[in-house]
Design an enzyme around this catalytic site. Sequence first.
Site, short mmCIF file in Angstrom:
data_model
loop_
_atom_site.label_atom_id
_atom_site.label_comp_id
_atom_site.label_asym_id
_atom_site.label_seq_id
_atom_site.Cartn_x
_atom_site.Cartn_y
_atom_site.Cartn_z
CG ASP A 55 36.52 11.51 33.77
OD1 ASP A 55 35.31 11.83 33.81
OD2 ASP A 55 36.91 10.34 33.60
CD GLU A 83 30.20 9.88 38.39
OE1 GLU A 83 30.40 8.74 38.83
OE2 GLU A 83 30.03 10.12 37.17
#
Length: 325
Positions: free
Chosen positions: A14, A203
């Site tokens: 991420d 997402e």
Amino acid sequence: MSIKTEIFIRDRADPFVMKGSDGWYYFTASYPMYGGDDKEGYDRIILRRAKSIDALASAEEKTIWDEKNSKLSHRFIWAPEIHEIGGRWYILFAASGSSDNVWDIDCHIIMCEGNDPYNDSWADKGKFTACENDSFSFRGFSLDMTYFECGGKHYVAWAQNGGNSNVYLSTVNPDEPWKTTAPAMLLTKPEYYWERVRIPVNEGPAAMIHGGKIFLAFSASATGPEYCIGLMYADENADLINPESWTKLDSPILTSDDLDGEYGPGHNSFVKDEKGEWLCVYHSRDEVCFNGECGYSDGDSLYDPCRSARIRRIIFNDNGMPCFE
């Protein structure tokens, strides 16, 4: 033709990179969990800074915040992003609101108490708050929040369980960016086959403004080799809270098939380099993990630390759409 990309920062999923008004490039990412018994995994927010993007790879990494010192935010700590909002530094991240329930996950925020995010202390502002007439946002499983400014307005986008994992959009006041000022608007949900492999997921939204358009990337499907990056776009002066302002591409812009020796590209951020050229910073797993040789592949992917940050350069075609070199 697939292209080989070297690892930028190992075991950092991420990844988020931005350039601050102070001239520093900042890097943060999810601190990894090395197997399900790791007591230190997903428990902190780390930060690196350097004067160039390349230098971030060898820059000192500091823990600037740890959940053990918080009464408002607890493990798991996922997908931090550092932003300057209204002249102050903030970090958006996902965390549990309960010390005894790691799955009580929602969007949280901390605020730097000074002007130096690398050295100054941080105040925990807790869970994000929805506006009064929004009974949906942050009342379930929410995560992966990002912030951007466009057309003179300030926005946050995040993923939340709305039947599936969908991406939602709202506005914020930069003076109080820990609460939304409009009801959540459903921006994208998993509808195409490439968004629904094993698990229907949208997402990890990430924004980029270029050539009069705002592009919003998102990650889709489960987190194995099927993980990929999709894209939406709108005119930068449009009413972005109106879903009709957005166009969603019907095919992904980056998949495992586009890559050589890496798998499951996703959860990216966009940043301009020192020359003003756009880069996509994303994570993927390497060949060792894909072949089950890393020591973690047989377990839950949540506890697999092998997602590493990589960088791809972006070019724009004649229609102004982003492509990867």
